[in-house]
Write a protein that holds these residues in place. Structure first.
Motif, PDB file in Angstrom:
ATOM      1  N   VAL A 171      -4.211 -32.789  -8.923  1.00 22.36           N
ATOM      2  CA  VAL A 171      -5.475 -34.331  -8.480  1.00 22.36           C
ATOM      3  C   VAL A 171      -6.129 -33.881  -7.257  1.00 22.36           C
ATOM      4  O   VAL A 171      -5.645 -33.243  -6.347  1.00 22.36           O
ATOM      5  CB  VAL A 171      -4.436 -35.369  -8.368  1.00 22.36           C
ATOM      6  N   LEU A 172      -7.346 -34.572  -7.194  1.00 26.72           N
ATOM      7  CA  LEU A 172      -8.033 -34.616  -6.019  1.00 26.72           C
ATOM      8  C   LEU A 172      -7.969 -35.966  -5.406  1.00 26.72           C
ATOM      9  O   LEU A 172      -8.070 -36.923  -5.870  1.00 26.72           O
ATOM     10  CB  LEU A 172      -9.663 -34.380  -6.408  1.00 26.72           C
ATOM     11  N   VAL A 173      -7.580 -35.910  -3.914  1.00 23.95           N
ATOM     12  CA  VAL A 173      -7.484 -37.260  -3.105  1.00 23.95           C
ATOM     13  C   VAL A 173      -8.291 -37.064  -1.980  1.00 23.95           C
ATOM     14  O   VAL A 173      -8.774 -36.056  -1.552  1.00 23.95           O
ATOM     15  CB  VAL A 173      -6.112 -37.531  -2.889  1.00 23.95           C
ATOM     16  N   LYS A 174      -8.796 -38.416  -1.651  1.00 25.33           N
ATOM     17  CA  LYS A 174      -9.506 -38.450  -0.317  1.00 25.33           C
ATOM     18  C   LYS A 174      -8.571 -38.450   0.763  1.00 25.33           C
ATOM     19  O   LYS A 174      -7.432 -38.178   0.807  1.00 25.33           O
ATOM     20  CB  LYS A 174     -10.372 -39.698  -0.209  1.00 25.33           C
ATOM     21  N   GLU A 175      -9.187 -38.323   2.015  1.00 29.16           N
ATOM     22  CA  GLU A 175      -8.339 -38.243   3.224  1.00 29.16           C
ATOM     23  C   GLU A 175      -7.316 -39.470   3.353  1.00 29.16           C
ATOM     24  O   GLU A 175      -6.369 -39.232   4.197  1.00 29.16           O
ATOM     25  CB  GLU A 175      -9.229 -38.479   4.395  1.00 29.16           C
ATOM     26  N   ASN A 176      -7.466 -40.574   2.641  1.00 29.63           N
ATOM     27  CA  ASN A 176      -6.602 -41.696   2.494  1.00 29.63           C
ATOM     28  C   ASN A 176      -5.583 -41.443   1.524  1.00 29.63           C
ATOM     29  O   ASN A 176      -4.531 -42.607   1.220  1.00 29.63           O
ATOM     30  CB  ASN A 176      -7.382 -42.864   2.432  1.00 29.63           C
TER      31      ASN A 176
END
Ligand SMILES: Cc1cc2nc3c(=O)[nH]c(=O)nc-3n(C[C@H](O)[C@H](O)[C@H](O)COP(=O)(O)OP(=O)(O)OC[C@H]3O[C@@H](n4cnc5c(N)ncnc54)[C@H](O)[C@@H]3O)c2cc1C
Length: 553
Positions: free
Chosen positions: A355-360
């Motif tokens: 899965v790809l997540v942002k810095e948050n």
């Protein structure tokens, strides 16, 4: 102090004092040199800056016209990004290679397919520049072959995306293995034979020399009569030795894309802040040196709308755990630039494994989106939700587990991953989030948010439906430790906007007047949204011929 004896520090000071302008960025401040004071170390007919696609073609073409030529390159090797490339050269229209394979093509069809067809990249084209590129395609193909490029047959090839018939010739790989930079790419098959031919014909190539300014008779008027350069070390750091080269007939720059210069690329798209790296910047610096030095002596920009268009190819994804996030760019540890690159990276076979997540710690899009899906990048660059960071979306991290590693067959140790800021591991998701210590991760990733993201995603695997981003049938839970976070922030690929040139590759000023003696080619020149090598070779060759013939005299 005369220009010859100035140190790098003086260059930077002089540039700043002269108010060279907002375009001046860290690492490059073109000097305003007083042409009358300069002491020349060398004198030739034509000086070419940048030994990549455009520069190599320019140097050979100028030499073929009888000019004496010095080609300067800041790297320790020739090639530019061209030597990293897949080397599918956008040339066609009825080349001998096409004819030999029984393929019928025409220049008009090439113009339609590549330059007119309504799509964002073509919409804002300068069609005069684009047509000249097409018109010179066949000659340029022959020129490359005459200088040693050994083309593969097109027989049995199907047309590529956008093409009515098979075109885009690729070379055979260069036979000397130790000189191939990226084994999976054919760029060495283009650039090594060209460099060999250039040297045999008498082009003098000065490596580890960085152009620092163009010398014009008056600050913004008169002819361009030479360049100043400084020797650089293997990290591109200027040393004290400077070289001033006088050009009797012309200076040509083909310094490549501006993708690596954060402030310059933000002229076109303010969202492209520092977290986005540039493809190939562990091989060559991609800092817009040529355009910035040209702007300092009066050049104009051109084709800016094309750079900002919502098209593909500006950013891409595909290789994890290294700064160079591009599916095709895997530097082996034996690559001579590996000390700068530091990791080969993990190539993703199946985006179901991450899965790809942002810095948050939150997901933001369907991970299976194409490597150049504009909507994916728009989502990646969307506002972080915090007033402390309004531009750029922050780093993107690929999160996966031990099962994902097994399915992909990844080696999660150096040299495949770069643990120095681009790859982390932990036994719990909270610990993983806490471990992330990357200079672009501008606030800590909240561990609870990452855990909740993964738990929610795992529930989508149970139900078979991604209710958030419609990833087609999520397949694998992220559940078996250790857990991993690998750098997956998109990388900037190339530039379509640069200095204004005319169809002779002469650089023009804001009044559409030619700057006599100055030429530009390749990605440093603006005008039309044609991807890659074809336009660089075409305009490099045009520039070399015109400079040697001294048409601007
Ligand atoms: C991984 C990858 C795959 C690609 N695949 C393809 C493909 O299959 N087909 C295609 O058409 N295109 C492809 N491209 C794009 C193509 O490589 C570029 O468009 C092309 O190389 C640009 O040519 P150029 O002459 O403008 O710059 P470059 O080839 O990058 O050369 C610029 C040179 O200028 C030098 N330079 C810069 N500043 C200075 C200075 N101040 N002083 C001295 N030297 C300086 C740089 O060090 C560099 O060597 C690919 C690119 C990458 C990264």
């Amino acid at each position: 102090m005369d220009a010859k004896n100035k140190t790098r520090r003086d260059f930077v000071k002089t540039g700043a004092a002269a108010g060279v302008g907002a375009a001046v960025v860290a690492g490059f401040a073109p000097e305003r040199v007083n042409a009358q004071e300069i002491v020349w170390d060398r004198e030739v007919d034509v000086v070419v800056v940048g030994a990549g696609a455009g520069g190599m073609a320019a140097a050979i073409a100028a030499r073929d016209e009888g000019a004496s030529v010095v080609l300067i390159e800041q790297n320790f090797d020739i090639g530019g990004r061209a030597i990293l490339s897949g080397a599918a050269v956008y040339l066609g229209g009825g080349t001998s290679l096409q004819r030999a394979a029984g393929i019928e093509d025409s220049l008009e069809q090439v113009f339609y397919d590549w330059c007119l067809q309504d799509r964002p990249r073509n919409r804002y084209n300068d069609r005069e520049l684009a047509w000249t590129y097409v018109e010179k395609s066949i000659e340029t193909f022959d020129f490359l072959a005459a200088n040693g490029v050994d083309w593969e047959s097109l027989e049995g090839r199907s047309p590529d995306r956008l093409d009515s018939v098979p075109r885009r010739p690729t070379p055979r790989q260069w036979p000397i293995e130790s000189e191939v930079i990226v084994p999976s790419q054919k760029g060495s098959g283009l650039m090594r034979p060209l460099a060999k031919s250039a040297r045999e014909k008498g082009v003098v190539i000065l490596l580890q020399h960085k152009m620092t300014s163009f010398v014009r008779e008056q600050p913004t008027s008169g002819r361009v009569i030479g360049i100043t350069a400084v020797e650089v070390d293997e990290w591109f750091k200027p040393q004290d030795q400077t070289t001033n080269i006088r050009a009797r007939k012309g200076v040509i720059f083909a310094t490549g894309t501006h993708a690596g210069n954060v402030e310059f690329r933000r002229i076109f798209d303010p969202r492209l802040t520092e977290e986005y790296q540039a493809h190939g910047d562990g091989w060559v610096q991609l800092n817009a040196d040529g355009p910035i030095a040209a702007l300092a002596i009066g050049a104009s920009l051109w084709g800016t709308a094309i750079q900002t268009n919502e098209a593909d190819a500006q950013l891409s994804k595909g290789r994890l755990a290294t700064r160079s996030n591009y599916h095709a760019l895997a530097f082996p540890p034996s690559a001579p630039n590996f000390f700068r690159e530091k990791a080969t990276g993990l190539s993703v076979r199946n985006w179901q494994n991450v899965v790809l997540v942002k810095e948050n710690g939150l997901r933001f899009y369907d991970e299976t989106a194409g490597i150049r899906d504009y909507e994916y990048f728009a989502a990646a660059m969307a506002w972080t939700g915090d007033l402390k960071k309004l531009n750029g979306g922050g780093p993107i991290w690929a999160i996966f587990d031990a099962d994902g590693v097994e399915r992909e067959g990844w080696n999660v140790m150096p040299p495949d991953v770069d643990p120095d800021g681009y790859f982390y591991t932990a036994d719990t998701l909270e610990e993983l989030a806490a471990n992330i210590d990357n200079k672009y991760q501008w606030r800590p990733m909240p561990g609870a948010a990452l855990r909740e993201t993964v738990e929610r995603y795992n529930s989508f695997v149970d139900s078979g439906v991604d209710h958030d981003f419609k990833k087609p049938t999520p397949r694998y839970k992220i559940q078996r430790p250790p857990f991993y976070a690998a750098w997956a922030t998109p990388c900037v690929h190339e530039s379509y906007a640069g200095v204004r040139i005319n169809t002779k590759a002469q650089v023009m000023d804001m009044n559409a007047e030619v700057i006599p003696g100055l030429y530009a080619a390749g990605e440093a020149a603006g005008g039309y949204g044609q991807h890659g090598l074809g336009r660089c070779f075409v305009y490099g060759r045009i520039a070399g011929i015109d400079a040697a013939r001294n048409s601007a005299a």
